[in-house]
Structure formats: structure tokens, C-alpha cells
Design an enzyme around this catalytic site. Structure first.
Site: not given
Ligand code: DQA
Length: 144
Positions: A9-10, A17, A22, A73, A76, A97, A99, A101, A106, A110
Site C-alpha cells: 500500500p501507498n 508521499r 521516501y 516491499n 505498512a 524484503e 524497504h 526507508s 523509525r 515499525r
Molecule cells: C516502507 C516502510 C513502512 O513502514 C511503511 O509503512 C511503508 C514503506 C518503506 O519502504 O520504507 O509504506 O515499507
């Protein structure tokens, strides 16, 4: 070799965003980077992004017998989804996996990653370049 690149998501809102966290590059730039990296390594790839947990679970299930590796990735859902963890365990496809960030630096919420329990490796804090590292790592892992 066939790799499935899953974004949760997102991630489709990259660029817009929280750019301080990011980065300013959008999802299309991420897709271009992934495709270029795979092409250089002679890897076939499919990109999948969804804002829906069940759709991600369905995609992982459908990957069985089709893909050699998964780069994910879960966004959330990283911190909440036992369903995604169980799907990855069920299909037993080597998974890296990623990410964008550095989640380790953080918020407390998380600090748990369910996917980490099954991932052969986790990359974080490298921006979208992390996807390149993830694909290269998985390529070497699968060629071993
Ligand atoms: C994320 C880190 C997650 O905590 C966050 O909810 C994201 C992006 C990252 O790519 O840094 O949506 O996975």
C-alpha cells in the site's frame, strides 16, 4: 529466471508521499529501475502493486510454480500481516524484503516485520536503489 516484485500500500504514491522519507522519485521510476536491473541480469520480471492485503496474498499464492523468487516491499503490511507471512511460507519461494526507508530508525510500531521471519535477506534505507540490490542479491542466491 523469473522474479515477482511486489509492492504494498501507498508505494504507488512514491514521489508525492513524504518525499523527505521516501524520496522524490515516483512509482514509475521505481518500475523503470526494476525492469532495467532485471534486463541487465537476463531476468524475466513482473511488477505488482496493491493497496489490498488479500490481493497480495492471492498474488503470492498464484506465484507458486511460476516464479523462482520474490522481492517484496509489503509497506505498512510489513508490520501487521501474518497472512502475507503465511502465504510466503506456504509457497516457499525464496524472498527478499525491501524497504525504501530505514525502518530500524523509525517509530516503534515499525520495529516488527513479519516478512523478515521468512526473508533470506532484508534491504532498507537505500531509497529505491535498494530494489536493485535486492534483485542482484536474489539473483546470486538463486544461482548458488
Ligand atoms: C516502507 C516502510 C513502512 O513502514 C511503511 O509503512 C511503508 C514503506 C518503506 O519502504 O520504507 O509504506 O515499507
Amino acid at each position: 529466471m523469473k522474479l515477482l516484485i511486489i509492492n504494498g500500500p501507498n508505494i504507488n504514491l512514491l514521489g508525492l508521499r513524504e518525499p523527505a522519507i521516501y524520496g522524490s522519485q515516483n512509482y514509475s521510476a521505481l518500475c523503470t529501475l526494476v525492469k532495467k536491473t532485471c534486463a541487465e541480469l537476463d531476468i524475466e520480471c513482473e511488477l505488482f502493486q496493491s493497496n489490498h492485503e488479500g490481493a497480495i496474498v492471492d498474488k503470492i499464492q498464484d506465484a507458486y510454480g511460476v516464479f523462482d523468487g520474490i522481492v517484496i516491499n509489503p509497506a505498512a503490511y510489513t508490520h501487521t500481516s501474518i497472512a502475507i507471512l503465511d502465504a510466503l511460507k506456504a509457497v516457499s519461494i525464496p524472498t527478499v524484503e525491501i524497504h525504501i526507508s530505514d525502518v530500524s530508525k523509525r517509530e516503534d510500531f515499525r520495529q516488527i516485520s513479519y516478512v523478515s521471519k521468512v526473508a533470506v535477506k532484508t534491504f532498507m534505507g537505500l531509497g529505491i536503489e535498494g530494489y536493485k540490490h535486492a534483485i542482484e542479491y536474489l539473483n546470486e542466491f538463486l544461482n548458488k
